[in-house]
Design a protein around this motif. Structure first.
Motif, PDB file in Angstrom:
ATOM      1  N   TRP A  28       0.836  -1.205   0.000  1.00 17.32           N
ATOM      2  CA  TRP A  28       0.000   0.000   0.000  1.00 17.32           C
ATOM      3  C   TRP A  28       0.868   1.251   0.000  1.00 17.32           C
ATOM      4  O   TRP A  28       1.752   1.410   0.847  1.00 17.32           O
ATOM      5  CB  TRP A  28      -0.931   0.033   1.214  1.00 17.32           C
ATOM      6  CG  TRP A  28      -2.097  -0.896   1.095  1.00 17.32           C
ATOM      7  CD1 TRP A  28      -2.309  -2.042   1.803  1.00 17.32           C
ATOM      8  CD2 TRP A  28      -3.201  -0.762   0.201  1.00 17.32           C
ATOM      9  NE1 TRP A  28      -3.476  -2.649   1.408  1.00 17.32           N
ATOM     10  CE2 TRP A  28      -4.051  -1.883   0.414  1.00 17.32           C
ATOM     11  CE3 TRP A  28      -3.561   0.158  -0.767  1.00 17.32           C
ATOM     12  CZ2 TRP A  28      -5.226  -2.086  -0.283  1.00 17.32           C
ATOM     13  CZ3 TRP A  28      -4.730  -0.054  -1.477  1.00 17.32           C
ATOM     14  CH2 TRP A  28      -5.556  -1.149  -1.234  1.00 17.32           C
ATOM     15  N   LEU A  29       0.557   2.158  -0.937  1.00 22.20           N
ATOM     16  CA  LEU A  29       1.205   3.471  -0.982  1.00 22.20           C
ATOM     17  C   LEU A  29       0.355   4.470  -0.201  1.00 22.20           C
ATOM     18  O   LEU A  29      -0.766   4.170   0.233  1.00 22.20           O
ATOM     19  CB  LEU A  29       1.358   3.933  -2.431  1.00 22.20           C
ATOM     20  CG  LEU A  29       2.166   2.997  -3.350  1.00 22.20           C
ATOM     21  CD1 LEU A  29       2.249   3.591  -4.755  1.00 22.20           C
ATOM     22  CD2 LEU A  29       3.564   2.750  -2.791  1.00 22.20           C
ATOM     23  N   GLY A  30       0.864   5.694  -0.033  1.00 19.93           N
ATOM     24  CA  GLY A  30       0.105   6.748   0.633  1.00 19.93           C
ATOM     25  C   GLY A  30      -1.087   7.192  -0.209  1.00 19.93           C
ATOM     26  O   GLY A  30      -1.269   6.763  -1.357  1.00 19.93           O
ATOM     27  N   TRP A  31      -1.913   8.080   0.377  1.00 20.22           N
ATOM     28  CA  TRP A  31      -3.124   8.556  -0.303  1.00 20.22           C
ATOM     29  C   TRP A  31      -2.787   9.732  -1.226  1.00 20.22           C
ATOM     30  O   TRP A  31      -2.318  10.775  -0.776  1.00 20.22           O
ATOM     31  CB  TRP A  31      -4.169   9.002   0.710  1.00 20.22           C
ATOM     32  CG  TRP A  31      -4.783   7.864   1.471  1.00 20.22           C
ATOM     33  CD1 TRP A  31      -4.340   7.332   2.637  1.00 20.22           C
ATOM     34  CD2 TRP A  31      -5.944   7.120   1.099  1.00 20.22           C
ATOM     35  NE1 TRP A  31      -5.146   6.292   3.030  1.00 20.22           N
ATOM     36  CE2 TRP A  31      -6.149   6.140   2.099  1.00 20.22           C
ATOM     37  CE3 TRP A  31      -6.826   7.170   0.033  1.00 20.22           C
ATOM     38  CZ2 TRP A  31      -7.206   5.235   2.062  1.00 20.22           C
ATOM     39  CZ3 TRP A  31      -7.885   6.269  -0.002  1.00 20.22           C
ATOM     40  CH2 TRP A  31      -8.067   5.312   0.998  1.00 20.22           C
ATOM     41  N   ALA A  32      -3.033   9.542  -2.518  1.00 22.23           N
ATOM     42  CA  ALA A  32      -2.970  10.645  -3.480  1.00 22.23           C
ATOM     43  C   ALA A  32      -4.328  11.343  -3.503  1.00 22.23           C
ATOM     44  O   ALA A  32      -5.326  10.802  -3.024  1.00 22.23           O
ATOM     45  CB  ALA A  32      -2.621  10.127  -4.858  1.00 22.23           C
ATOM     46  N   ALA A  33      -4.373  12.558  -4.062  1.00 23.56           N
ATOM     47  CA  ALA A  33      -5.637  13.306  -4.063  1.00 23.56           C
ATOM     48  C   ALA A  33      -5.728  14.215  -5.278  1.00 23.56           C
ATOM     49  O   ALA A  33      -4.720  14.736  -5.769  1.00 23.56           O
ATOM     50  CB  ALA A  33      -5.769  14.144  -2.791  1.00 23.56           C
ATOM     51  N   ASN A  34      -6.974  14.376  -5.777  1.00 23.64           N
ATOM     52  CA  ASN A  34      -7.331  15.429  -6.739  1.00 23.64           C
ATOM     53  C   ASN A  34      -6.398  15.498  -7.953  1.00 23.64           C
ATOM     54  O   ASN A  34      -5.835  16.528  -8.273  1.00 23.64           O
ATOM     55  CB  ASN A  34      -7.355  16.786  -6.035  1.00 23.64           C
ATOM     56  CG  ASN A  34      -8.335  16.807  -4.880  1.00 23.64           C
ATOM     57  OD1 ASN A  34      -9.341  16.113  -4.894  1.00 23.64           O
ATOM     58  ND2 ASN A  34      -8.030  17.605  -3.859  1.00 23.64           N
ATOM     59  N   GLY A  35      -6.239  14.364  -8.641  1.00 21.52           N
ATOM     60  CA  GLY A  35      -5.476  14.352  -9.886  1.00 21.52           C
ATOM     61  C   GLY A  35      -4.036  13.926  -9.756  1.00 21.52           C
ATOM     62  O   GLY A  35      -3.344  13.791 -10.780  1.00 21.52           O
ATOM     63  N   GLN A  36      -3.532  13.683  -8.530  1.00 16.64           N
ATOM     64  CA  GLN A  36      -2.160  13.214  -8.374  1.00 16.64           C
ATOM     65  C   GLN A  36      -2.035  11.770  -8.872  1.00 16.64           C
ATOM     66  O   GLN A  36      -3.006  11.025  -8.912  1.00 16.64           O
ATOM     67  CB  GLN A  36      -1.737  13.298  -6.902  1.00 16.64           C
ATOM     68  CG  GLN A  36      -1.658  14.720  -6.372  1.00 16.64           C
ATOM     69  CD  GLN A  36      -1.397  14.765  -4.879  1.00 16.64           C
ATOM     70  OE1 GLN A  36      -1.804  13.873  -4.131  1.00 16.64           O
ATOM     71  NE2 GLN A  36      -0.723  15.813  -4.428  1.00 16.64           N
ATOM     72  N   THR A  37      -0.812  11.371  -9.220  1.00 12.22           N
ATOM     73  CA  THR A  37      -0.569  10.017  -9.713  1.00 12.22           C
ATOM     74  C   THR A  37      -0.383   9.061  -8.544  1.00 12.22           C
ATOM     75  O   THR A  37       0.462   9.283  -7.676  1.00 12.22           O
ATOM     76  CB  THR A  37       0.676   9.977 -10.614  1.00 12.22           C
ATOM     77  OG1 THR A  37       0.502  10.881 -11.701  1.00 12.22           O
ATOM     78  CG2 THR A  37       0.903   8.577 -11.151  1.00 12.22           C
ATOM     79  N   SER A  38      -1.180   8.000  -8.532  1.00 12.04           N
ATOM     80  CA  SER A  38      -1.059   6.948  -7.527  1.00 12.04           C
ATOM     81  C   SER A  38      -0.622   5.664  -8.217  1.00 12.04           C
ATOM     82  O   SER A  38      -1.229   5.238  -9.204  1.00 12.04           O
ATOM     83  CB  SER A  38      -2.389   6.717  -6.814  1.00 12.04           C
ATOM     84  OG  SER A  38      -2.293   5.617  -5.923  1.00 12.04           O
ATOM     85  N   GLY A  39       0.452   5.044  -7.707  1.00 14.57           N
ATOM     86  CA  GLY A  39       0.970   3.832  -8.313  1.00 14.57           C
ATOM     87  C   GLY A  39       2.405   4.029  -8.729  1.00 14.57           C
ATOM     88  O   GLY A  39       3.204   4.641  -7.999  1.00 14.57           O
ATOM     89  N   SER A  40       2.761   3.526  -9.906  1.00 10.79           N
ATOM     90  CA  SER A  40       4.135   3.649 -10.392  1.00 10.79           C
ATOM     91  C   SER A  40       4.140   3.779 -11.901  1.00 10.79           C
ATOM     92  O   SER A  40       3.206   3.353 -12.588  1.00 10.79           O
ATOM     93  CB  SER A  40       4.958   2.418  -9.978  1.00 10.79           C
ATOM     94  OG  SER A  40       4.476   1.265 -10.658  1.00 10.79           O
TER      95      SER A  40
END
Length: 581
Positions: free
Chosen positions: A390-402
């Motif tokens: 689990w990665l941290g929480w991204a928000a509002n259009g940020q890139t989550s993952g790799s």
């Protein structure tokens, strides 16, 4: 007064007639220029004739003549007087009749004027007063004036509404407020308090209506000023104004009462008079997972996908079940970063992002809100990715993952949070672009020293130490190689050793195997000598048949963890130098 004037005129007329019956003669003497009196001969002659006549009459009877003269004058006088008196009586009668009619008309006019005055006095006004944060009760306002505040970010906490009614119609006003942490209160009427005092609870919406006969002849219009939005459109007669489930404060209100047939009534538009908030319960999402297919819809920050099974997410779908009549404007947009494709086009509610039937992994995701949704809410999302978890929480259009390291997304969580509220968890470290294993080069490391004397047709170099069972991945150029990863491997055992020397990568494939096992993601560097994954049961990517690493174990190839084998397969181009020693 008119009767008195007419009687006076009658008396004057009678006197005038009396005097006209008496002869008036000019004087006997007329003065000449010098003032000497001279005899008026004409007058004397007339007097002489009269004398003769009088003598004749006297011979008959003086008494008779006198009676005759008196009778003639009297009859003439009485006739005239009677005529005048009769005329006066007629006039007086007419006057009395006119006066009676006038009085009746005057009375009618007074009644009409009284009715007009009463109509002028008839009115229906609405009075209202607001209790405001940090201020308390404000002064009373009426008919369309603003109660509360704007531009000060102060919440209304209570309201009192009453009517000033002089119409012939009976009735009153009923009203209710929606309060923070309470919801809709019971309706109150005619000046009672709706809301709370001293509890610092905001009014979030209101509704009101006229009662009794008044509701048949009048409409009550009202609108609210709410935070972040401003004035809501006008609404009327018991409809909601403000917001519900949005946790937004009412800051001001305006109210008007208008006759139903009044053309100057406020305009009712198609715009929403109140806004309906959203929650995690109506934000739903589903993933398409390797070997599983579409997962069940979930919500509320729950997990979609899998963890601990090494299965890739191949696509995602997001939906939002808003009440269309009073929904916030805007939508949710999202896109995925897919293996061999990169970033896909932005999708919106109910649309699938990713691939299906192509065995391609989703590596990252971006999600954002638009319109009023973006004004009131933040959208948070967290990815579970290969090798990191689990990665941290991204928000509002940020890139989550790799991106750039070929790591699969395995699971996802999404949370919708009202602006100003806390994030659902840690908001750092929500994106990765480097492999897990990135040890720093050591100046005494024999592998790194040896690598500096090697060249490659690409910016990559692969060093393999069969004695220590390690593979080093280097980036750079001759004399300036930096190690990017150091992996444990399983080279050829003593009876089937791995070939040694310098080679060049020239081929690759997804898998190979036999009737009993499958090896995934091979990269070819010499004949049948390959980098590839450990052994899995035939056709499976989850059931490992032989996962031995860190010692010689293969038939000559170099075995790697499936994730590292996949990274080589995805990122190391043909022409890259491979050194095996």
């Amino acid at each position: 007064m008119e009767k008195c004037i007419k009687k006076l005129l009658c008396m004057l007329l009678t006197l005038g007639l009396f005097f006209t019956s008496c002869p008036v003669y000019a004087s006997e003497y007329i003065k000449d220029v010098n003032g000497t009196e001279i005899v008026n001969e004409e007058q004397n002659e007339k007097e002489s004739n009269d004398s003769e006549s009088n003598e004749y009459v006297n011979d008959n009877s003086e008494e008779s003549t006198e009676l005759y003269q008196n009778t003639e004058v009297s009859e003439y006088h009485d006739a005239d007087v009677n005529e005048v008196n009769n005329k006066v009586d007629v006039d007086e009668k007419k006057q009395d009749e006119v006066g009676t009619e006038s009085n009746e008309d005057k009375s009618d006019n007074q009644e009409d004027e009284s009715k007009d005055d009463e109509k002028k006095d008839e009115h229906l006004k609405v009075n209202y007063v607001a209790h405001v944060q940090n201020i308390g009760w404000q002064n009373q306002v009426t008919d369309g004036m603003t109660a509360g505040t704007t531009g000060k970010k102060l919440q209304m906490e209570a309201i009192k509404i009453s009517l000033d009614n002089t119409t012939p119609y009976a009735g009153g006003i009923s009203y209710a407020t929606h309060i923070k942490n309470i919801g809709w209160q019971k309706p109150v009427a005619d000046g009672d308090i709706s809301g709370t005092i001293g509890r610092k609870l905001r009014i979030e919406s209101v509704k009101m209506q006229l009662t009794g006969e008044l509701s048949s002849y009048y409409d009550i219009y009202y609108r609210t000023h709410i935070a972040e939005i401003g004035w809501m459109p006008w609404t009327l007669n018991g409809q909601i104004s403000g917001s519900v489930g949005l946790a937004d404060r009412v800051e001001a209100i305006e109210i008007k009462i208008v006759k139903k047939d009044d053309p100057n009534k406020p305009e009712i538009t198609s715009l929403k008079s109140y806004l309906q908030g959203v929650s995690n319960k109506i934000l739903t999402y589903s993933t398409h997972v390797q070997n599983i297919g579409n997962t069940a819809w979930t919500s509320g920050g729950n997990i979609t996908g899998t963890t601990g099974r090494g299965l890739r997410v191949e696509g995602i779908n997001i939906n939002l079940g808003q009440d269309s009549a009073n929904a916030l404007s805007g939508t949710i947009k999202y896109r995925t970063h897919v293996q061999d494709i990169g970033w896909t086009e932005w999708k919106t509610l109910g649309q699938y992002s990713g691939t299906s039937g192509m065995a391609k992994r989703v590596e990252a995701i971006e999600i954002k809100l638009t319109g009023q949704l973006a004004i009131f809410y933040d959208i948070y999302y967290s990815s579970h990715i290969q090798n990191y978890g689990w990665l941290g929480w991204a928000a509002n259009g940020q890139t989550s993952g790799s991106t750039g390291i070929s790591y699969r997304m395995e699971a996802l969580r999404i949370n919708l949070v009202r602006k100003g509220n806390s994030a659902p968890g840690n908001t750092s470290d929500y994106y990765k672009n480097k492999p897990v294993y990135t040890p720093k080069p050591s100046p005494i490391d024999a592998m790194s020293k040896s690598a500096q004397g090697k060249s490659s047709q690409t910016n990559w170099l692969i060093m393999t130490d069969t004695a220590n069972c390690q593979v080093g991945v280097y980036s750079g150029s001759y004399g300036h190689w930096s190690r990017m990863a150091l992996w444990s491997c399983g080279p050829g055992k003593a009876s089937t050793p791995t070939v040694k020397g310098e080679f060049t990568i020239y081929g690759r494939g997804k898998s190979f195997g036999s009737k009993t096992y499958t090896c995934w993601y091979y990269t070819q560097f010499y004949g049948n000598y390959l980098f590839h994954s450990v052994l899995y049961n035939r056709g499976s990517m989850t059931k490992i048949q032989d996962g031995t690493l860190g010692k010689p174990v293969s038939h000559g190839c170099i075995r790697l963890d499936i994730n590292n084998a996949k990274w080589l397969y995805d990122n190391i181009p043909n022409g890259t130098r491979v050194v095996i020693y």
